[in-house]
Every structure is written in structure tokens, then in C-alpha cells.
Design a protein around this motif. Structure first.
Motif, mmCIF file in Angstrom:
data_model
loop_
_atom_site.group_PDB
_atom_site.id
_atom_site.type_symbol
_atom_site.label_atom_id
_atom_site.label_comp_id
_atom_site.label_asym_id
_atom_site.label_seq_id
_atom_site.Cartn_x
_atom_site.Cartn_y
_atom_site.Cartn_z
ATOM 1 N N LEU A 2 0.836 -1.192 0.000
ATOM 2 C CA LEU A 2 0.000 0.000 0.000
ATOM 3 C C LEU A 2 0.876 1.248 0.000
ATOM 4 O O LEU A 2 1.951 1.257 0.619
ATOM 5 C CB LEU A 2 -0.890 0.014 1.238
ATOM 6 C CG LEU A 2 -1.913 -1.104 1.331
ATOM 7 C CD1 LEU A 2 -2.639 -1.036 2.675
ATOM 8 C CD2 LEU A 2 -2.911 -1.009 0.182
ATOM 9 N N PHE A 3 0.401 2.304 -0.666
ATOM 10 C CA PHE A 3 1.182 3.533 -0.646
ATOM 11 C C PHE A 3 1.382 4.023 0.787
ATOM 12 O O PHE A 3 2.447 4.538 1.122
ATOM 13 C CB PHE A 3 0.537 4.647 -1.496
ATOM 14 C CG PHE A 3 1.290 5.932 -1.316
ATOM 15 C CD1 PHE A 3 2.539 6.087 -1.899
ATOM 16 C CD2 PHE A 3 0.806 6.932 -0.492
ATOM 17 C CE1 PHE A 3 3.285 7.229 -1.684
ATOM 18 C CE2 PHE A 3 1.542 8.080 -0.267
ATOM 19 C CZ PHE A 3 2.782 8.235 -0.863
ATOM 20 N N SER A 4 0.400 3.833 1.642
ATOM 21 C CA SER A 4 0.529 4.291 3.032
ATOM 22 C C SER A 4 1.718 3.623 3.727
ATOM 23 O O SER A 4 2.280 4.194 4.670
ATOM 24 C CB SER A 4 -0.765 4.026 3.811
ATOM 25 O OG SER A 4 -1.083 2.645 3.787
ATOM 26 N N GLU A 5 2.140 2.447 3.260
ATOM 27 C CA GLU A 5 3.323 1.780 3.818
ATOM 28 C C GLU A 5 4.619 2.389 3.273
ATOM 29 O O GLU A 5 5.662 2.289 3.911
ATOM 30 C CB GLU A 5 3.295 0.287 3.495
ATOM 31 C CG GLU A 5 2.124 -0.433 4.114
ATOM 32 C CD GLU A 5 1.937 -1.848 3.589
ATOM 33 O OE1 GLU A 5 1.318 -2.639 4.306
ATOM 34 O OE2 GLU A 5 2.409 -2.151 2.467
ATOM 35 N N ALA A 6 4.548 2.970 2.079
ATOM 36 C CA ALA A 6 5.732 3.601 1.471
ATOM 37 C C ALA A 6 5.885 5.058 1.912
ATOM 38 O O ALA A 6 6.989 5.606 1.864
ATOM 39 C CB ALA A 6 5.632 3.543 -0.048
ATOM 40 N N VAL A 23 9.537 9.856 0.811
ATOM 41 C CA VAL A 23 8.351 9.732 -0.031
ATOM 42 C C VAL A 23 7.166 10.403 0.673
ATOM 43 O O VAL A 23 6.878 10.114 1.836
ATOM 44 C CB VAL A 23 8.036 8.240 -0.301
ATOM 45 C CG1 VAL A 23 6.721 8.093 -1.046
ATOM 46 C CG2 VAL A 23 9.181 7.586 -1.062
ATOM 47 N N SER A 24 6.503 11.328 -0.040
ATOM 48 C CA SER A 24 5.375 12.029 0.570
ATOM 49 C C SER A 24 4.067 11.853 -0.198
ATOM 50 O O SER A 24 2.999 12.078 0.365
ATOM 51 C CB SER A 24 5.686 13.519 0.714
ATOM 52 O OG SER A 24 5.858 14.123 -0.543
ATOM 53 N N ALA A 25 4.122 11.497 -1.467
ATOM 54 C CA ALA A 25 2.910 11.288 -2.264
ATOM 55 C C ALA A 25 3.295 10.492 -3.500
ATOM 56 O O ALA A 25 4.480 10.336 -3.798
ATOM 57 C CB ALA A 25 2.287 12.624 -2.672
ATOM 58 N N GLU A 109 -2.856 0.478 -3.855
ATOM 59 C CA GLU A 109 -2.115 -0.780 -3.749
ATOM 60 C C GLU A 109 -1.303 -0.947 -5.026
ATOM 61 O O GLU A 109 -1.865 -0.881 -6.125
ATOM 62 C CB GLU A 109 -3.086 -1.950 -3.589
ATOM 63 C CG GLU A 109 -2.396 -3.291 -3.561
ATOM 64 C CD GLU A 109 -3.368 -4.428 -3.760
ATOM 65 O OE1 GLU A 109 -3.196 -5.436 -3.083
ATOM 66 O OE2 GLU A 109 -4.287 -4.307 -4.596
ATOM 67 N N PHE A 110 0.009 -1.146 -4.890
ATOM 68 C CA PHE A 110 0.855 -1.287 -6.074
ATOM 69 C C PHE A 110 1.925 -2.338 -5.844
ATOM 70 O O PHE A 110 2.241 -2.695 -4.716
ATOM 71 C CB PHE A 110 1.488 0.057 -6.454
ATOM 72 C CG PHE A 110 2.521 0.558 -5.485
ATOM 73 C CD1 PHE A 110 2.157 1.194 -4.322
ATOM 74 C CD2 PHE A 110 3.880 0.376 -5.744
ATOM 75 C CE1 PHE A 110 3.108 1.652 -3.426
ATOM 76 C CE2 PHE A 110 4.845 0.835 -4.863
ATOM 77 C CZ PHE A 110 4.453 1.477 -3.686
#
Length: 145
Positions: A2-6, A23-25, A109-110
């Protein structure tokens, strides 16, 4: 992943082993849906961008780049480029091509190896990356179901 994990993950220059940002966005492009790049929080003013193609590796602790030149000032990126901030889907409403609303994007999700977007996550559920048609300044547009 998930982006929230990155989010908040350090970006390290392989040549100096120094952290050059966090990483912010993320920015996303359709057809096929993939992460186009990351917006970074760096020292100083303004925002910076790291395009997906410029990432050497995406590790569990950091994102590695080969040289600080890979990190670009957002001021020099045209809005039609997939890595431009306008293509950040987080917090934008999801609209179908016929105008129906499907919540707001809360996470992405990526695949951290390829950048392929598996799903957009909203409070109303998941939307497959294959349904993504576009990300603009106002909304994320997906195919009708």
C-alpha cells in the motif's frame, strides 16, 4: 504494497549513501495503471519528484536512486507529464465515466517491483487498477462497472 506503507520511506543516493528525501505522495497513470513517480519531501523549499523509471530499487527500508540528478524540482515538470503532482490520486473523488461517484481515494495498492497499480482503495471498497481511466486535478475517473 500500500502507498501508506511507502509514505515516509527514505530515498537514498547510492553514490553517497545519504538520504536525499522521503516519499510524501505518489502519482499514477492509466493504461496500464502504474505508479508514475513519487513526490518527495526534501530539505529546502518547494517539492521534488522522483519518476518510477529512475528508481534503482524499492527496498523494505528505503528507495534507492543512482545520483541526486534523478530527483527533479516540480517546477520544471509540465502538467501533462504523468509524474506531475496533478496526477496524485489520494484524496480525490472517484467518478465513473458516466458520472457516478464511488467515494474518495484513501490508498493505492501497487507492486513495488513493477509499479503496477493493483487497486485504488476507497471507503466504499476497492477498484481494480484495470478500471482506471485517468487522474486529473479534480477527480479520478474509472470505467463503469
Amino acid at each position: 504494497m500500500l502507498f501508506s506503507e511507502a509514505h515516509g520511506r527514505a530515498v537514498m543516493d547510492l553514490g553517497t549513501a545519504e538520504t536525499v528525501g522521503t516519499v510524501s505522495a505518489c502519482t499514477v497513470t492509466p493504461s496500464p495503471a502504474r505508479v508514475a513517480g513519487f513526490r518527495l519531501k526534501t530539505r529546502g523549499r518547494g517539492h521534488h519528484t522522483l519518476e518510477w523509471e529512475d528508481i534503482e530499487s524499492f527496498g523494505s527500508d528505503e528507495v534507492a536512486v543512482d545520483g541526486p540528478a534523478r530527483i527533479r524540482d516540480e517546477k520544471g515538470i509540465e502538467p501533462d507529464r504523468p509524474s506531475h503532482a496533478v496526477h496524485d490520486p489520494l484524496g480525490k473523488p472517484v467518478l465513473t465515466e458516466s458520472g457516478a461517484r464511488h467515494g474518495t481515494v484513501v490508498d493505492v495498492e501497487f507492486d513495488e517491483k513493477s509499479g503496477r497499480v493493483g487497486h485504488l482503495l476507497t471507503a466504499e471498497g476497492q477498484i481494480s487498477g484495470e478500471e482506471l481511466l485517468g487522474v486529473g486535478s479534480y477527480a479520478v475517473v474509472v470505467a463503469d462497472r
